[in-house]
Design an enzyme around this catalytic site. Structure first.
Site, PDB file in Angstrom:
ATOM      1  N   ASP A   8      -7.589  -5.145   1.426  1.00  0.00           N
ATOM      2  CA  ASP A   8      -8.367  -5.860   0.404  1.00  0.00           C
ATOM      3  C   ASP A   8      -8.172  -7.367   0.540  1.00  0.00           C
ATOM      4  O   ASP A   8      -9.125  -8.144   0.460  1.00  0.00           O
ATOM      5  CB  ASP A   8      -7.969  -5.390  -1.004  1.00  0.00           C
ATOM      6  CG  ASP A   8      -8.239  -3.910  -1.213  1.00  0.00           C
ATOM      7  OD1 ASP A   8      -9.368  -3.474  -0.947  1.00  0.00           O
ATOM      8  OD2 ASP A   8      -7.320  -3.186  -1.628  1.00  0.00           O
ATOM      9  N   HIS A  19       0.867  -1.182   0.000  1.00  0.00           N
ATOM     10  CA  HIS A  19       0.000   0.000   0.000  1.00  0.00           C
ATOM     11  C   HIS A  19       0.899   1.227   0.000  1.00  0.00           C
ATOM     12  O   HIS A  19       1.860   1.302   0.764  1.00  0.00           O
ATOM     13  CB  HIS A  19      -0.915  -0.004   1.228  1.00  0.00           C
ATOM     14  CG  HIS A  19      -2.079   0.934   1.111  1.00  0.00           C
ATOM     15  ND1 HIS A  19      -1.937   2.302   1.139  1.00  0.00           N
ATOM     16  CD2 HIS A  19      -3.407   0.687   0.965  1.00  0.00           C
ATOM     17  CE1 HIS A  19      -3.128   2.864   1.014  1.00  0.00           C
ATOM     18  NE2 HIS A  19      -4.032   1.924   0.912  1.00  0.00           N
TER      19      HIS A  19
END
Length: 221
Positions: free
Chosen positions: A180, A139
Site C-alpha cells: 500500500d 503485514h
C-alpha cells in the site's frame, strides 16, 4: 451477463477478457485497445514505453492475486451461487472498497498529509501515542518485508517526503513498507491521480477474481 455455471469455457474466457476491457476503460476514462498497462499509462500521462508504463505493468502483475484474501473470498462466494463473472467481480470490488483492504492506500495518503504538515516524526509519534495503526507498514503474512513492495520500490525513487516518511517509520517501529505504501509512493513519483493506487489495485485484482470465480465454478462448489 448470464450465469457462469455450466457455460462453455471458451465463452467464459471471452467474457472474462471483455470484463477486464470494460473495467480498464472505466478507470482510464476512455475506450482503448491493447495491453492494460499501456492504456492506463497513456490515460495517466505516461509514455507507453517509458519507465512509468513499466512501473504500472509491474504493479498490475504483483497485485493480480493474493490467494484467498477477503475480496477473493467474496468473489468465490458469489461464484458458488452460479453468478456471472461480472457479478463476482462486483462482489470483489465491494470487499476491496473497505479501509482494511483496497482503502488502505487512502490511509497512507492521509498519513503523508499529516507528515507534510507537522513533520514525519511528529506524525508517527502522535499515532503511536494514540495507539493508532501506522498504515502502509508491516503485514501479517510477511513478518520481514512485503515482497510486492520491495519489487516496486526497487524500480523508482520515492519523492523526498515519502522517502523521509519511510525512513522515519522504519527507524521508530522497525516495520518495513508494504504494498500500500509502495503504491502511494509510486503514484506520487509518477504524479498519477489520487485514486490511482486503488484503481490499479482494482484492475489488477479483477484478473485474479475472474480466475478464482471460474475455478470455483469448475469445481462445482
Amino acid at each position: 451477463d448470464p450465469p457462469a455455471r455450466g457455460r462453455n469455457p471458451l465463452a467464459l474466457a471471452v467474457e472474462a477478457a471483455t470484463l477486464l476491457d470494460v473495467l480498464t476503460d472505466a478507470v482510464a476514462g476512455q475506450q482503448g485497445g491493447g495491453a492494460i498497462a499501456g492504456r492506463l499509462a497513456l490515460a495517466w500521462g505516461q509514455g507507453p514505453g517509458g519507465p512509468g508504463a513499466d512501473l504500472i505493468r509491474r504493479a498490475l502483475v504483483l497485485l493480480a492475486d493474493h490467494e484467498l484474501n477477503p475480496s477473493t473470498f467474496a468473489a468465490r462466494v458469489a461464484a458458488s451461487t452460479g453468478a456471472s463473472l461480472a457479478a463476482c467481480a462486483l462482489a470483489g470490488l465491494s470487499a476491496l472498497s473497505g479501509p482494511r483492504h483496497g482503502g488502505a492506500a487512502a490511509a497512507v495518503q492521509g498519513l503523508a498529509r499529516e507528515a507534510a504538515e507537522v513533520g514525519a516524526r511528529a506524525a508517527v509519534n502522535a499515532r503511536l501515542a494514540e495507539d493508532r495503526q501506522i498504515p502502509g507498514f508491516g503485514h501479517n503474512l510477511y513478518p520481514d518485508r512485503d515482497p510486492r513492495a520491495a519489487a516496486l520500490l526497487e524500480r523508482f525513487e520515492p519523492d523526498r517526503e515519502m522517502a523521509r516518511l519511510q525512513a522515519t517509520i522504519s527507524a521508530i517501529t522497525g516495520l518495513a513498507p508494504n504494498v500500500d505504501f509502495a503504491l502511494v509512493a509510486m503514484a506520487r513519483a509518477l504524479r498519477l491521480p489520487d485514486d490511482a493506487p486503488f484503481a490499479l489495485f482494482a484492475v489488477a485484482r479483477c484478473a485474479g477474481w475472474i480466475a478464482h470465480a471460474i475455478e470455483q465454478g469448475q469445481g462445482g462448489g
